[in-house]
Design a protein around this motif. Structure first.
Motif, short mmCIF file in Angstrom:
data_model
loop_
_atom_site.label_atom_id
_atom_site.label_comp_id
_atom_site.label_asym_id
_atom_site.label_seq_id
_atom_site.Cartn_x
_atom_site.Cartn_y
_atom_site.Cartn_z
N THR A 235 -0.50 -0.58 4.85
CA THR A 235 -1.95 -0.48 5.22
C THR A 235 -2.96 -0.78 4.23
O THR A 235 -2.72 -0.08 2.88
N ASP A 236 -4.11 -0.83 3.98
CA ASP A 236 -5.11 -0.85 3.16
C ASP A 236 -5.79 0.56 2.93
O ASP A 236 -5.27 1.52 3.69
N ASP A 237 -6.30 1.13 2.11
CA ASP A 237 -6.81 2.49 1.51
C ASP A 237 -8.22 2.39 1.41
O ASP A 237 -8.83 1.94 0.28
N HIS B 91 0.25 5.61 -6.36
CA HIS B 91 1.03 5.33 -5.33
C HIS B 91 0.84 3.88 -4.72
O HIS B 91 -0.47 3.36 -5.29
N VAL B 92 1.51 3.66 -3.80
CA VAL B 92 1.07 2.45 -3.01
C VAL B 92 1.33 2.62 -1.58
O VAL B 92 2.44 3.42 -1.05
N HIS B 93 0.51 1.91 -0.66
CA HIS B 93 0.77 2.02 0.80
C HIS B 93 1.03 0.45 1.07
O HIS B 93 0.40 -0.37 1.07
N GLU B 94 2.54 0.30 1.49
CA GLU B 94 2.83 -1.22 1.83
C GLU B 94 2.36 -1.79 3.04
O GLU B 94 2.32 -2.78 3.23
N VAL C 200 -11.98 -0.69 -1.05
CA VAL C 200 -10.65 -0.67 -0.17
C VAL C 200 -9.70 -1.19 -1.05
O VAL C 200 -9.82 -2.32 -1.57
N VAL C 201 -8.74 -0.29 -1.34
CA VAL C 201 -7.49 -1.00 -2.02
C VAL C 201 -6.66 -1.76 -1.22
O VAL C 201 -6.07 -1.17 -0.08
N PRO C 202 -6.31 -2.94 -1.33
CA PRO C 202 -5.42 -3.66 -0.45
C PRO C 202 -4.11 -3.05 -0.39
O PRO C 202 -3.74 -2.67 -1.27
N ARG C 203 -3.47 -3.30 0.74
CA ARG C 203 -2.18 -2.80 1.14
C ARG C 203 -1.20 -3.42 0.04
O ARG C 203 -1.38 -4.53 -0.52
N GLY C 204 -0.18 -2.65 -0.51
CA GLY C 204 0.71 -3.06 -1.43
C GLY C 204 0.20 -2.95 -3.01
O GLY C 204 0.83 -3.71 -3.85
N ARG D 232 -4.33 4.64 -8.41
CA ARG D 232 -4.30 6.24 -8.48
C ARG D 232 -6.05 6.53 -8.67
O ARG D 232 -6.88 6.14 -9.53
N PRO D 233 -6.38 7.46 -7.69
CA PRO D 233 -7.96 7.98 -7.80
C PRO D 233 -7.99 8.88 -8.80
O PRO D 233 -6.92 9.69 -8.60
N VAL D 234 -9.13 8.89 -9.38
CA VAL D 234 -9.38 9.94 -10.53
C VAL D 234 -10.50 10.53 -10.44
O VAL D 234 -11.50 9.67 -10.53
#
Length: 118
Positions: free
Chosen positions: A48-50, A43-46, A77-81, A85-87
């Protein structure tokens, strides 16, 4: 938050995997706890960072070009966009996640699993 939050007690209150629990909030952000096991979805968050902080276990954050492996005390921190996938392939992982209130934890365009209060 009027009272302190004991994370081990909050984790003891639920057992499902990949269902975030809100344990606090600040400045419009949710503090969420996640029990993880197995694979989540790409998935992706356009917008916000994760933020992922591993409290217990070992988590892989798969990106399309590499994998980041996190152990207890590690954060990423996964950058926005950025699609990710967390595993949790080596057993259960306990994660603290910070996201703006109302963020869909499965990214835009995916069925929402709304977080609930712990």
């Amino acid at each position: 938050m009027d009272d302190k939050v004991n994370l081990p007690q909050k984790f003891a209150g639920f057992s499902d995997h990949w269902g975030p629990r809100i344990v606090g909030s600040y400045n419009g952000n949710d503090v969420r706890l996640i029990r993880a096991q197995g694979e989540f979805i790409w998935h992706v968050h356009e917008d916000t960072d994760d933020f992922f902080l591993v409290l217990d276990g070992e988590l892989d954050i798969e990106l399309r070009d590499r994998t980041i492996t996190l152990g207890p005390g590690d954060l990423y921190v996964v950058p926005r966009g950025v699609e990710h996938r967390p595993v949790a392939r080596r057993g259960e992982v306990r994660i603290l996640n910070l996201e703006p209130r109302g963020t869909n934890n499965v990214g835009e365009g995916s069925p929402q699993r709304p977080p609930v209060a712990a």
